[in-house]
Motif scaffolding. Structure first.
Motif, PDB file in Angstrom:
ATOM      1  N   SER A  16      35.287  35.546  38.568  1.00  0.00           N
ATOM      2  CA  SER A  16      33.509  35.116  39.008  1.00  0.00           C
ATOM      3  C   SER A  16      34.059  33.810  38.590  1.00  0.00           C
ATOM      4  N   TYR A  59      24.334  36.073  54.671  1.00  0.00           N
ATOM      5  CA  TYR A  59      26.111  36.442  54.241  1.00  0.00           C
ATOM      6  C   TYR A  59      26.308  37.243  54.973  1.00  0.00           C
ATOM      7  N   VAL A  63      31.221  39.601  51.330  1.00  0.00           N
ATOM      8  CA  VAL A  63      30.860  38.814  50.481  1.00  0.00           C
ATOM      9  C   VAL A  63      29.314  39.532  49.736  1.00  0.00           C
ATOM     10  N   ARG A  66      27.539  40.158  46.272  1.00  0.00           N
ATOM     11  CA  ARG A  66      28.824  39.903  45.787  1.00  0.00           C
ATOM     12  C   ARG A  66      28.952  38.863  45.550  1.00  0.00           C
ATOM     13  N   PHE A  67      28.268  37.579  46.228  1.00  0.00           N
ATOM     14  CA  PHE A  67      27.975  36.466  46.454  1.00  0.00           C
ATOM     15  C   PHE A  67      26.601  36.387  46.286  1.00  0.00           C
ATOM     16  N   LEU A  80      27.418  28.254  44.914  1.00  0.00           N
ATOM     17  CA  LEU A  80      27.443  29.338  45.370  1.00  0.00           C
ATOM     18  C   LEU A  80      28.392  30.449  44.213  1.00  0.00           C
ATOM     19  N   MET A  82      29.992  34.124  43.000  1.00  0.00           N
ATOM     20  CA  MET A  82      30.685  34.632  42.838  1.00  0.00           C
ATOM     21  C   MET A  82      31.440  35.248  42.389  1.00  0.00           C
ATOM     22  N   LEU A  85      35.364  39.101  42.002  1.00  0.00           N
ATOM     23  CA  LEU A  85      36.487  38.440  43.123  1.00  0.00           C
ATOM     24  C   LEU A  85      37.468  39.268  42.882  1.00  0.00           C
ATOM     25  N   ASP A  89      39.725  37.035  48.688  1.00  0.00           N
ATOM     26  CA  ASP A  89      38.721  35.769  48.553  1.00  0.00           C
ATOM     27  C   ASP A  89      39.603  34.738  48.570  1.00  0.00           C
ATOM     28  N   TYR A  93      37.751  26.391  49.799  1.00  0.00           N
ATOM     29  CA  TYR A  93      36.192  26.999  50.427  1.00  0.00           C
ATOM     30  C   TYR A  93      35.665  25.223  51.124  1.00  0.00           C
TER      31      TYR A  93
END
Length: 126
Positions: A16, A59, A63, A66-67, A80, A82, A85, A89, A93
């Motif tokens: 994460s 989203y 993602v 998961r995000f 954000l 995350m 992962l 990914d 960003y």
């Protein structure tokens, strides 16, 4: 408005990271905010969006689940989270602001955004 993203790093698959974006120089609560990412050799793509009041959240399918995007208008921050992962990914960003506060236009892609921050690198190793 000026935006600065931070929090990227190197993490193993399944791990994460939490990205944050600090805004200054404008009325942060007037903007919808979005996260985008760009992997090497690929176009910048939409990741997530949040409306000015957090009522609308979007989203990308890749993602979803998961995000998690969130914002704190008292601190002029958008984040954000995350989780889970994946190697896919891996990307730079970016956070961005949209003068349309609903967030609905952010999902159209980078051309919808009015302000961009610097990117933060996220690298997920296998």
């Amino acid at each position: 408005v000026q935006l600065q993203a931070f929090g990227g790093g190197l993490v193993q698959a399944g791990g994460s990271l939490r990205l944050s974006c600090a805004a200054s120089g404008g009325a942060f609560s007037n903007y919808a905010m979005g996260w985008f990412r760009q992997a090497p050799g690929k176009e910048r793509e939409f990741v997530s969006a949040i409306s000015w009041n957090s009522a609308n959240i979007y989203y990308a399918d890749s993602v979803k689940g998961r995000f998690t995007i969130s914002r704190d208008n008292t601190k002029n921050m958008v984040s954000l989270q995350m989780n889970s992962l994946k190697v896919d990914d891996t990307a730079v960003y970016f956070c961005a602001a949209d003068r349309v506060p609903s967030g609905r236009t952010v999902v159209r892609g980078p051309s919808a955004m009015d302000y961009w921050g610097s990117g933060t690198q996220v690298t997920v190793s296998s």
